[in-house]
Write a protein that holds these residues in place. Sequence first.
Motif, mmCIF file in Angstrom:
data_model
loop_
_atom_site.group_PDB
_atom_site.id
_atom_site.type_symbol
_atom_site.label_atom_id
_atom_site.label_comp_id
_atom_site.label_asym_id
_atom_site.label_seq_id
_atom_site.Cartn_x
_atom_site.Cartn_y
_atom_site.Cartn_z
ATOM 1 N N TRP A 79 -7.385 7.284 -8.510
ATOM 2 C CA TRP A 79 -6.256 8.041 -9.055
ATOM 3 C C TRP A 79 -5.283 8.518 -7.990
ATOM 4 C CZ3 TRP A 79 -6.135 7.588 -14.149
ATOM 5 C CH2 TRP A 79 -7.337 7.296 -14.798
ATOM 6 N N LYS A 80 -5.506 8.118 -6.720
ATOM 7 C CA LYS A 80 -4.583 8.588 -5.684
ATOM 8 C C LYS A 80 -4.413 7.537 -4.601
ATOM 9 C CE LYS A 80 -6.962 12.350 -5.256
ATOM 10 N NZ LYS A 80 -7.484 13.641 -4.821
ATOM 11 N N GLY A 81 -3.393 7.744 -3.790
ATOM 12 C CA GLY A 81 -3.185 6.836 -2.666
ATOM 13 C C GLY A 81 -2.441 5.573 -3.046
ATOM 14 N N SER A 82 -2.400 4.637 -2.120
ATOM 15 C CA SER A 82 -1.638 3.390 -2.272
ATOM 16 C C SER A 82 -2.284 2.475 -3.311
ATOM 17 C CB SER A 82 -1.612 2.663 -0.927
ATOM 18 O OG SER A 82 -2.940 2.303 -0.554
ATOM 19 N N TRP A 83 -1.528 1.455 -3.731
ATOM 20 C CA TRP A 83 -2.098 0.460 -4.648
ATOM 21 C C TRP A 83 -3.291 -0.230 -3.995
ATOM 22 C CZ3 TRP A 83 -3.381 -1.172 -9.066
ATOM 23 C CH2 TRP A 83 -3.863 -2.470 -9.232
ATOM 24 N N PHE A 84 -3.213 -0.487 -2.696
ATOM 25 C CA PHE A 84 -4.323 -1.113 -1.969
ATOM 26 C C PHE A 84 -5.606 -0.300 -2.181
ATOM 27 C CE2 PHE A 84 -7.066 -1.810 1.672
ATOM 28 C CZ PHE A 84 -7.025 -3.183 1.850
ATOM 29 N N ILE A 85 -5.497 1.021 -2.033
ATOM 30 C CA ILE A 85 -6.658 1.906 -2.197
ATOM 31 C C ILE A 85 -7.179 1.843 -3.636
ATOM 32 C CG2 ILE A 85 -7.343 4.347 -2.325
ATOM 33 C CD1 ILE A 85 -5.685 4.843 0.198
#
Length: 453
Positions: free
Chosen positions: A116-122
């Motif tokens: 639910w947080k951070g970059s799309w990669f994450i």
Amino acid sequence: MPTDQAELNSEQVLRRDIPWETYMTTKLITGTSLQLLRRYDKKSELDRAQLLENDGPSYIHVFISILRDIQKEDTVEYVLALIDDMLTANPKRSKLFHDKTLADEDIYEPFLRLLWKGSWFIQEKSSKILTSVVSGRPKQNGLNANGKATDSKKKITASDDVLKGLVEWLCIQLKKPSHPTRSIPASVNCLATLLKEPVVRSSFVQADGVKLLVPLISPASTQQSIQLLYETCLCVWLLSYYEPAIEYLATSRALPRLLEVVKGSTKEKVVRLIVLTFKNLLSKGSFGAQMVDLGLPQIVQSSKAQAWSDEDLLEALNNLEEGLKDNIKKLSSFDKYKQEVLLGHLDWSPMHKDPHFWRDNITNFEENDFQTLRVLLTILETSGDPRALAVACYDLSQFIQYHPAGRVIVTDLKAKERVMKLMNHENAEVTKNALLCIQRLFLGAKYASFLQV
């Protein structure tokens, strides 16, 4: 989301140099963790494989601790890339997360939080890893490993909560993709694994997920789109074993879409999955009648004539053909008629003008508070197909003629106004049958039999 961030890949991430020593100095990782990381980081796959073979759970512990305690995005991405590489090289390594030495470790929480947080990669890596890890948990009669109960006083995330959280995130990605091209394939890929689990099927149906898959069932040409289609069909096949999902499939456009794919696809793995799905659905509800109505028996025959090399596919086609033949035998003429009406596919099939059909089945129209008759009236109001309108008018006139209270029932259902509008229709077939219907409505059953088309 910036384009460069959106298109980030593991290869780019793993080129980074992470300051592990600094993290130890600031007490974000332990001395033991630093030693393990020095041995593992930037080493060959062969060296890493040996380290995981000898001391796998220790490395899992280090990775999870970093994801729990360090917030810096570069480092989080790096550790997720390491874990993803490890699992991609050998999916069986997901069992390392469930080692008894990690029983007090909340192995799921960091990944569930990072969805639910951070970059799309994450997000993408977290969903992929979480899917692999939760699917690799030991299945026991009692509680799953890292599931509900341990001797630890720490709260451990239960596997069912993980599965529900994953389904929620995946459905959101299918509705409102975070990434323009990656969200949907990544989500379907996870679902193709997760839908083997009964709790996931239940959560997915409750989240209205079935209708999110149906638009993805369409003929594919590129390698990427074929893989997405295959995994979508795999999801539908898994759902065809679950009754509540079948109800959703019955009210969607799934069946005609699957038929279109079978007609145009040369990919054996895709066709096999769809044929197996049809076989599962054949005996459920009105699916058998719909399949016959949509021309599946003819499609199966032409598919059998193709040069398939997959023996399982040929066997599945033969089984489906036999099932369809049995279904056609069982299907009464009124069942066929009802399906024609419910699907809105009205045509001049022989039963419409067959007096025996109307005499034998007229009381069947009373089922479910005249459901079939009410749908006929809806067709009169909403259909743009002149043939369907003409047949609906004719059938209404037949009902008036053959049912003892036909005139009263049709009048009560406010049919007169709908048919009157069609008397000015631009299509001659529609106006002719609308006129017949109105004449029978005004004359009543006593004189109706004198009127012929």
